[in-house]
Design a protein around this motif. Structure first.
Motif, PDB file in Angstrom:
ATOM      1  N   GLY A 112     -19.751 -23.432  51.298  1.00 26.78           N
ATOM      2  CA  GLY A 112     -20.657 -22.660  51.996  1.00 26.78           C
ATOM      3  C   GLY A 112     -19.979 -22.132  53.351  1.00 26.78           C
ATOM      4  N   VAL A 113     -19.392 -22.783  53.951  1.00 26.00           N
ATOM      5  CA  VAL A 113     -18.624 -22.213  55.355  1.00 26.00           C
ATOM      6  C   VAL A 113     -17.682 -21.199  55.069  1.00 26.00           C
ATOM      7  CG1 VAL A 113     -16.699 -22.987  56.873  1.00 26.00           C
ATOM      8  CG2 VAL A 113     -18.676 -24.679  56.412  1.00 26.00           C
ATOM      9  N   ALA A 114     -16.881 -21.116  53.942  1.00 26.00           N
ATOM     10  CA  ALA A 114     -16.181 -20.155  53.513  1.00 26.00           C
ATOM     11  C   ALA A 114     -16.995 -18.900  53.166  1.00 26.00           C
ATOM     12  CB  ALA A 114     -15.214 -20.485  52.406  1.00 26.00           C
ATOM     13  N   TRP A 115     -17.849 -18.970  52.503  1.00 32.62           N
ATOM     14  CA  TRP A 115     -18.668 -17.944  52.024  1.00 32.62           C
ATOM     15  C   TRP A 115     -19.612 -17.383  53.227  1.00 32.62           C
ATOM     16  CZ3 TRP A 115     -20.888 -21.186  47.422  1.00 32.62           C
ATOM     17  CH2 TRP A 115     -19.660 -21.234  46.577  1.00 32.62           C
ATOM     18  N   GLY A 116     -20.076 -18.178  53.981  1.00 31.23           N
ATOM     19  CA  GLY A 116     -20.690 -17.678  55.151  1.00 31.23           C
ATOM     20  C   GLY A 116     -20.057 -16.860  55.995  1.00 31.23           C
ATOM     21  N   TYR A 117     -18.921 -17.282  56.526  1.00 31.98           N
ATOM     22  CA  TYR A 117     -17.834 -16.466  57.267  1.00 31.98           C
ATOM     23  C   TYR A 117     -17.512 -15.314  56.602  1.00 31.98           C
ATOM     24  CZ  TYR A 117     -17.246 -19.704  61.056  1.00 31.98           C
ATOM     25  OH  TYR A 117     -17.756 -20.447  62.450  1.00 31.98           O
ATOM     26  N   ALA A 118     -17.159 -15.346  55.255  1.00 36.92           N
ATOM     27  CA  ALA A 118     -16.876 -14.219  54.687  1.00 36.92           C
ATOM     28  C   ALA A 118     -18.073 -13.135  54.554  1.00 36.92           C
ATOM     29  CB  ALA A 118     -16.400 -14.476  53.194  1.00 36.92           C
ATOM     30  N   ARG A 119     -19.243 -13.593  54.337  1.00 33.09           N
ATOM     31  CA  ARG A 119     -20.187 -12.489  54.121  1.00 33.09           C
ATOM     32  C   ARG A 119     -20.704 -12.134  55.479  1.00 33.09           C
ATOM     33  NH1 ARG A 119     -26.665 -13.858  52.610  1.00 33.09           N
ATOM     34  NH2 ARG A 119     -26.321 -14.690  54.589  1.00 33.09           N
ATOM     35  N   ALA A 120     -20.362 -12.579  56.785  1.00 34.42           N
ATOM     36  CA  ALA A 120     -20.837 -12.174  58.078  1.00 34.42           C
ATOM     37  C   ALA A 120     -19.396 -11.156  58.412  1.00 34.42           C
ATOM     38  CB  ALA A 120     -20.945 -13.373  58.786  1.00 34.42           C
ATOM     39  N   ALA A 121     -18.254 -11.538  57.867  1.00 37.99           N
ATOM     40  CA  ALA A 121     -17.088 -10.692  58.430  1.00 37.99           C
ATOM     41  C   ALA A 121     -17.277  -9.453  57.685  1.00 37.99           C
ATOM     42  CB  ALA A 121     -15.747 -11.462  58.044  1.00 37.99           C
ATOM     43  N   ASP A 122     -17.310  -9.708  56.366  1.00 39.01           N
ATOM     44  CA  ASP A 122     -17.490  -8.537  55.645  1.00 39.01           C
ATOM     45  C   ASP A 122     -18.708  -7.428  56.086  1.00 39.01           C
ATOM     46  OD1 ASP A 122     -17.099  -7.043  52.846  1.00 39.01           O
ATOM     47  OD2 ASP A 122     -19.258  -7.156  53.273  1.00 39.01           O
ATOM     48  N   ALA A 123     -19.826  -7.926  56.377  1.00 38.69           N
ATOM     49  CA  ALA A 123     -20.760  -7.084  56.985  1.00 38.69           C
ATOM     50  C   ALA A 123     -20.682  -6.404  58.308  1.00 38.69           C
ATOM     51  CB  ALA A 123     -21.952  -7.915  57.316  1.00 38.69           C
ATOM     52  N   ALA A 173     -13.030 -17.222  59.726  1.00 42.33           N
ATOM     53  CA  ALA A 173     -13.558 -17.413  61.085  1.00 42.33           C
ATOM     54  C   ALA A 173     -12.968 -16.541  62.152  1.00 42.33           C
ATOM     55  CB  ALA A 173     -13.550 -18.982  61.281  1.00 42.33           C
ATOM     56  N   THR A 174     -11.572 -16.635  61.899  1.00 38.16           N
ATOM     57  CA  THR A 174     -10.885 -15.568  63.004  1.00 38.16           C
ATOM     58  C   THR A 174     -11.476 -14.138  62.763  1.00 38.16           C
ATOM     59  OG1 THR A 174      -9.066 -17.085  62.860  1.00 38.16           O
ATOM     60  CG2 THR A 174      -8.645 -14.825  63.582  1.00 38.16           C
ATOM     61  N   ALA A 175     -11.481 -13.788  61.533  1.00 36.67           N
ATOM     62  CA  ALA A 175     -12.101 -12.345  61.233  1.00 36.67           C
ATOM     63  C   ALA A 175     -13.469 -12.004  61.895  1.00 36.67           C
ATOM     64  CB  ALA A 175     -11.960 -12.025  59.899  1.00 36.67           C
ATOM     65  N   TYR A 176     -14.311 -13.087  61.614  1.00 37.18           N
ATOM     66  CA  TYR A 176     -15.726 -12.963  61.987  1.00 37.18           C
ATOM     67  C   TYR A 176     -15.744 -13.016  63.808  1.00 37.18           C
ATOM     68  CZ  TYR A 176     -20.415 -14.402  63.407  1.00 37.18           C
ATOM     69  OH  TYR A 176     -21.788 -14.451  63.896  1.00 37.18           O
ATOM     70  N   TYR A 177     -14.983 -13.873  64.338  1.00 28.25           N
ATOM     71  CA  TYR A 177     -15.115 -13.843  65.714  1.00 28.25           C
ATOM     72  C   TYR A 177     -14.349 -12.692  66.503  1.00 28.25           C
ATOM     73  CZ  TYR A 177     -17.336 -18.358  65.350  1.00 28.25           C
ATOM     74  OH  TYR A 177     -18.089 -19.475  65.172  1.00 28.25           O
ATOM     75  N   LEU A 178     -13.271 -12.047  65.895  1.00 28.93           N
ATOM     76  CA  LEU A 178     -12.749 -10.855  66.083  1.00 28.93           C
ATOM     77  C   LEU A 178     -13.652  -9.694  66.213  1.00 28.93           C
ATOM     78  CD1 LEU A 178      -9.447 -10.618  64.312  1.00 28.93           C
ATOM     79  CD2 LEU A 178      -9.635 -10.651  66.798  1.00 28.93           C
TER      80      LEU A 178
END
Length: 416
Positions: free
Chosen positions: A186-197, A46-51
């Motif tokens: 699902g929370v981990a996978w959702g944040y991971a996919r969004a951060a990776d994108a 989540a930190t990576a995604y919001y960064l």
């Protein structure tokens, strides 16, 4: 059309998903990043995604010693609520809950957030005084909540034992309608996919073995995949925070305990909310698969075990049968444990460390899952700006020297 559907089903069954698009990349680590986040659990991802989303910082690596989401984010009981007692705690958990409410849409990934409501039971007069106090404090902070009594609890949860002759009679409860549950992986996978994108590198099987310092300033990390330099480093490793802090040369007021839970065999829908009890020390909800998700408190000993002791299971099952006699013949399907970092005042540490450009997010104890979005959002702000957001400023490490503690033991005494 029917023939095509059957053929398509058979074809995909035989492919073993070889041609499915990967949800995120598996890159090799670069030699240097603007920010390194240690820990690819819910809070780290989540930190990576919001960064990336809030601050435009995408030259980021998330380092995980094992596999993504293999730690506490996959080992909790998925409860989400924000009805904490003190203003500081209420602010960060309510921020998190508001993010939860739109998270599936924001990530374009179904995190299965279900606002089924959360009850916290009271079994004696002091319990009820504490419940009234907390509900009143919540309402002053704009957080939904109300006090309910046995007749309403029994009406909404018919299987609960509200007999006045029970060992721990149910006198009432606090109720937060907006609380509920979410799907942890699902929370981990959702944040991971969004951060990776967004361009973030998520590097698995990359254990950190050392923190590199130049005087009093962090400059990178040593890993099993080599040295990686960084302008800033964030530690988000629930269960092992003190180990990483020791690598950097400072101590944390943190203890690590095993925390275990279990699920029953699946049954038809029988409970459509979350019910918790601090006095008898058990809580229960029902998953979408029909399993009863059951938990209690931490094991009393310190350690890094992901199993826990059988005495805790015995205690929580005795409590469960006291409250729900109908469960007495059910079978346990599986049980597991996680590792939680607990602080003296039962609230997290989010902010700076004694080492310049090294930041830490730890100490969520038994309530870390519900804070995932809010924790990531505030920690991203702290990493991006070098200073805490107003929401997480009270949770600095300095509070253990200046005395401004936030004692949430009353609202966080049970693993939830």
């Amino acid at each position: 059309m029917k023939k095509y559907s059957i053929f398509s089903l058979a074809r995909n069954a035989l492919t073993h998903h070889e041609h499915w698009q990967k949800a995120w990349r598996s890159p090799q680590p670069r030699s240097e990043y603007d920010v390194i986040i240690i820990g690819a659990g819910g809070h780290g991802l989540a930190t990576a995604y919001y960064l990336a989303k809030e601050h435009g910082i995408t030259n980021v690596a998330v380092l995980e010693k094992g596999w993504l989401g293999g730690g506490n984010v996959a080992r909790n009981t998925t409860i989400v609520r924000s009805n904490y007692l003190y203003d500081e705690s209420a602010a960060i958990f309510e921020k998190s809950l508001k993010l939860w409410e739109n998270l599936s849409q924001e990530l374009n990934y179904n995190v299965m957030f279900s606002q089924r409501g959360v009850y916290n039971l009271g079994h004696n007069l002091q319990d009820m005084r504490d419940i009234h106090r907390r509900v009143n404090a919540n309402r002053l902070n704009g957080i939904d909540g109300r006090v309910v009594y046995p007749d309403e609890i029994k009406r909404n949860v018919p299987i609960i034992n509200t007999s006045p002759d029970a060992r721990y009679p149910v006198l009432g409860a606090s109720y937060q309608p907006r609380g509920g549950t979410a799907r942890h992986d699902g929370v981990a996978w959702g944040y991971a996919r969004a951060a990776d994108a967004a361009g973030v590198d998520i590097i698995q099987n990359c254990a950190v073995t050392g923190i590199i310092r130049d005087g009093g300033k962090v400059t990178g990390v040593e890993t099993v995949q080599g040295t990686i330099k960084a302008g800033k480093v964030g530690i988000v490793v629930a269960g092992h925070s003190s180990v990483l802090a020791d690598m950097a040369g400072f101590s944390l007021p943190v203890e690590s305990h095993p925390l275990q839970a279990l699920v029953s065999e699946p049954v038809k829908p029988i409970i459509d909310t979350v019910i918790m009890s601090g006095a008898v020390h058990v809580y229960v909800s029902q998953s979408d698969k029909g399993e009863l998700v059951i938990g209690a408190g931490i094991d009393g000993y310190l350690g890094y075990s992901q199993r826990g002791g059988m005495d805790v299971i015995e205690h929580q099952l005795a409590a469960l049968k006291e409250l729900y006699p109908i469960f007495s013949r059910m079978r346990m399907l599986r049980h597991w444990g996680g590792i939680v970092d607990t602080t003296p005042d039962a609230t997290p540490i989010i902010g700076k460390t004694p080492v310049e450009n090294l930041f830490i997010n730890t100490g969520w104890g038994t309530g870390g899952f519900k804070a995932t979005p809010g924790s990531g959002w505030t920690f991203a702000h702290t990493l991006a700006t070098g200073e805490p957001h107003a929401i997480n400023a009270p949770f600095s490490l300095d509070r253990y020297t200046n005395g401004y503690l936030i004692d949430e033991h009353g609202a966080a005494a049970v693993a939830h």
